[in-house]
Design a protein around this motif. Structure first.
Motif: not given
Lengths: 326, 326, 326, 326, 326
Positions: B256-260
């Motif tokens: 999720x952090x990568x996509x954010x």
């Protein structure tokens, strides 16, 4: 540190007694002694071990702490490890869960509780027990029940607050730009949930041995009460599993929202890029240096070209608006 | 390689004895022989097999090594496979887990331990056993307990270091640009965790057969001690499962952090693109070659156009700043 | 609030009786009393507890409500907690599931039902029971069956509506731009499903104790009927698990669709960017100020350049169209 | 096709016998017949069914093949289905797993093995059995053990190669641009792993019935040997589960790497776009046609503008380099 | 609708008999009646219930249909619910799975089958049963076996087609631009798989009660046949689980491929953007209006600038090609 040391007979408090007299009272029939220690020194514990003839392995466990909840039989006596959980404010202002430990030694006519790393004690339990004389006649088994019951009851508000936290995230989960804080909350929630789960599940397993089927001697006659505690633990367990399940789905959903948001940003980027690029192209065309470009000599060439740019952009804007890119 | 070969009687060391005398001592009642081998040759093992009348299948296992932890009964004797885990520095400076193996043959009056691929031996266990004479009177069963207990105790610091590793990742997990190193750490953590899990879980299953219910003859009377080891293994197991669960969530969160982060980069790209593209359009417009463009003749046409570019860009910048794109 | 208080004998209604006479009727053989309460006051419940000699722990549960479904034996009597589920309109127009609670105390010759937080009562159950005299002769066991059966039957339409909801999402799942509403529906569906699951699963476990093997006294002779209810609960359980499984896959698929959509947007962006950028480059080239650019003097230089732009763009458009980027 | 048909007595080979004499030898005490078939015709199998009085259902299974591993008792005889796995080169050069089948009928004094779709036979097993006379005295039960043991031993190199494959992927998993080949390898690995799992797990379950508790007559006395095979199957099972677990995590990690890579590409795109767009803007500004632009007349206007472009770009480049976008 | 009503004696068909005579034939020893109904009216079913003295709850189930597979004992009789699955063409040309239902009442000397929503009947089963007289002597138990066996055998081609579907997706899964159709196929596959799973699993559980341990009276002596059916169901179960597992991984892999594709698109976009933007910048520079730009007067200024653009672009193209962005 010795908190209290009291002898009971027939459901009635006899007296606060000095530690040295314990072994004497323990010999009397119908009488039992209830001792409470808080983070005892090595000597205090050794003294107790001698007075009550505790098993070396159980005393080792009580000394070192950091156990998981369990219940073990040593001959006719029981050794229970409970883990109360308390909310505390961490240094940085966030709320943390503090896992304490209460080790309980239970014999036919004694109960010894050793408390570690908890702020709240069990004086309320003692008060309740002394009020409910009928039950206190059951002796040490009832005290064990009352201690476990009290620890378990304190899990409920903790779990309620985790449920509230999940609900707070659920309300934010489809809100734009909340993804980062949602995912932080969900991870935090998961961590606390696992803390609680690791305290509840082994205790449930342990309490399950105290009713139905073969039951340790000291707990005989208290079956319905231990079943009641077991039932509470089952509810805690089911609720934890439920929150966990929703929390897993919520993380997945959150990932979806992040990606949806990315798409929306890309659409916006594409839309505005077109709105800027098209007039730039037109301006480029009318910046060409061909000798023979009739528009250059038109009186209204310039305003017309601007009008064309504006018109096309308005068209684009409404088009992108219609397909929800802008 | 023979490490030691000692005869005990009534909880007391009799003497270091030569290998040839083993069968003689084994016949004496109340006496037992404890032999320790380290990566023995085929001949050494064959000799032992003969002296102790070991079962062919068990000897095969001890010879080839590379087993998983297990506990098997062959008639009145036991064959246990333990797997100590040690931290070693790999050639490239990273820490690796080295899984060794200890095969233990236990009979009424002998214990034979065969150690493979481990750096730390069991001299401490022997020293402890010789100190605790009361327990050593239990004979070979106690030695088996002491060996298992020692192997299990060495798992705790390993697991602690994995927990610390998880906590280190957790502190980094919401930090920007840490995604790559986080995900590498999480995968590494998972690999080590699985190594430990594959060592702990079968051992737990094996030790579970040594207390309660029907217990092998040689372990009778040691129930509470084996239950204690089992309890330690359960704690290891629960902690491993807990780390594993958090680690799975951490990978999801990391995704999720990568996509954010991708979204944030896209937003930055879009914002700066607009800030450059808009003045480029204006410059394009004032690069058009229409004859009739009154602005061209304004005295302050040029600075005004620059001012317009700058003004619009400042507006855009604050707008993007406000909506958190820049 | 007292809803009704009726005495039955041999499968026939005797009379509505006043609360004070209960203990009298309960003593008669072949006679049983069926009392229904709705959100009783503390006093009402205490009175019943006295008349029927109910166990303190069960009364506590009935008083506080908020239990999970369960079934407990207290000596010869049973205490069952059922949770009817009803659909209600929330304030914001959405449909919510309301989980009520019915606590049932069953003894040899009495049934006491205590209803909380439900809109629909059990008068239909009483009517059915009074019609089926043959079955009513089974006494309180049959009434328990009829109550459980009625609660379980009401789960089916709720579950059907969740199945319909899943199907509605499934029809939308591969539709472009439906991702946001799909994911909201799927999360909502999951929440409701979990509510139902937490009501069905513990009840299934509880009812499983009422047939086969050792069965509580009051339910003897009703085995086939309780097995029938169990079978219904198993169907509910299997359907819930099935929906849950598909819902998990649907969320994954939805995530895939979101990402696919992102790719499609990026392709569109790339395609149109090329279509605008190439003529911009050409215009740029013919905006250069080299003295010696022969095209500038061509009569048809300008229209030819426009034609080139258009031609290249048409080519690009068809190319992008062919590779499905536009 | 008949491979061999041999009679044994007291652990010693008597003679190769013709098929017609089988029933005669089978009647002799202490004698047993071991027949091996390879993809037999319907008639061959029917003949055997008659000679050995095999059960119709088992013969049906052996005829049709395509079973999963299992072990069934028919009265005093056993029917076992084993599935050897072999590596073969597929037409396109990749390695595939070929799942064969061996059906074994075992009676008090006969063993009939029927081999399908495997390249490697069991002559090595026969040779070993004839060497180990002591064990061969156990009769048909030992032959069954030897066959299963041989099939299971052949799983290990297959599984080792899958482990090697996983390690190969693990070394590539954090390497840039390896995502596509990694994900292909991981999927391929999973497929092979499932093939092996579907062969190992049911066999483990089947072999578990051949030791401990009630054991079929023909396997009595071989308990420790079957337990040894079971132990091997457990190791295979545990290793398969371990690989599977890591492989699932590896796919997740790979997904993370793909997304990380996407972010890095976007950052590069953004960085270079800025480096090109800024001088383009400057050039655009100095392409404007305002009359009054003093820079146009500066002697070094042109080189200064170029220098400004270059300077800004160098600044941007180092900035992007510093924040790791380039 | 009555399909047939036949009396059998000693494995031989006696006669087609009228419904009214059923109770008469049922009384004869060694005789049993086999009745087949298809979507019967309420009256037809009531008549049967009376003739065979069926239990009210079972008749209710048969009347309403829509059950899940199960097997219930009512005293000495059995009630089985089977669910045949058939492939049908849906209105829109796609293949759907139709789940039918067959309710079977089995008593000592009768079998009543009630078929709902299926196209294929059981005349083949009756024909087979009449052929295999030896087995038919087992009476109603054999008929139950033959019915279940026939239903289970029909699951195999359905499952084979699902396996084929998975393989079709697997061949496409790493192909570019197949993501959308792959994900649609995978979801469709999952839906059908779950349909089959919900039919196979409960039936497996039910059939497991018909062999080994305590077996209902009417099925005694058929153990090996029911075990054979159970074995088939286990194979179906294992295959379903295997497909499910691969399908889950396939969806994950597909998600990876979608993201990989996104990255590839972004790389292409970036590459071509650079190839267009760089000459645009050069053209912009040579469109500046500085007085003192010596290149403007070069004879070959224009072609040289074009050559520079082309040269840089070729360089960029090969560079991007080398790093696989184009």
């Amino acid at each position: 540190m010795l908190i209290s040391c009291v002898a009971y007979e027939n459901g009635k408090k006899l007296a606060d007694i000095p530690v040295e007299d314990i072994s004497e009272y323990v010999k009397r029939p119908d009488c039992f002694v209830w001792v409470a220690l808080f983070e005892p020194t090595r000597e205090e514990l050794d003294e107790m071990a001698e007075e009550f003839e505790l098993h070396e392995l159980a005393v080792d466990d009580a000394r070192s702490g950091h156990q998981r909840p369990k219940l073990e039989e040593y001959g006719n006596s029981l050794f229970a490890v409970l883990q109360p959980v308390e909310k505390i404010k961490a240094a940085d202002g966030t709320e943390e869960l503090l896992v304490g430990e209460v080790d309980v030694f239970v014999g036919d006519n004694y109960v010894l509780s050793v408390r570690h790393r908890t702020q709240v004690g069990f004086s309320a339990v003692r008060a309740r027990a002394e009020r409910e004389r009928e039950l206190l006649k059951n002796g040490s088994g009832f005290v064990l029940y009352a201690l476990i019951d009290s620890v378990v009851d304190r899990y409920f508000p903790i779990l309620d607050s985790l449920e509230t936290q999940l609900e707070a995230v659920e309300e934010q989960i489809f809100v734009r730009n909340a993804a980062r804080s949602n995912i932080e909350s969900l991870y935090e929630l998961k961590r606390k949930l696992m803390t609680l789960k690791h305290v509840v599940d082994p205790l449930m397993e342990a309490v399950g041995k105290l009713y139905g089927g073969r039951v340790p001697q000291v707990c005989a006659g208290m079956s319905e009460y231990f079943r009641d505690v077991f039932d509470h633990l089952q509810r805690l367990h089911a609720t934890i599993e439920g929150i966990r399940d929703m929390q897993t789905t919520a993380i997945q959903v959150n990932l979806g929202m992040i990606n949806l948001n990315e798409t929306e940003v890309t659409k916006k980027l594409a839309g505005w890029a077109a709105i800027i690029a098209v007039p730039t192209l037109i301006a480029g065309i009318y910046g060409m240096n061909f000798k023979n470009m009739p528009e250059y000599d038109f009186t209204y060439g310039y305003p017309l070209s601007l009008a064309a740019m504006l018109g096309i952009d308005l068209g684009l804007y409404f088009w992108f608006h219609k397909i929800k890119w802008l």
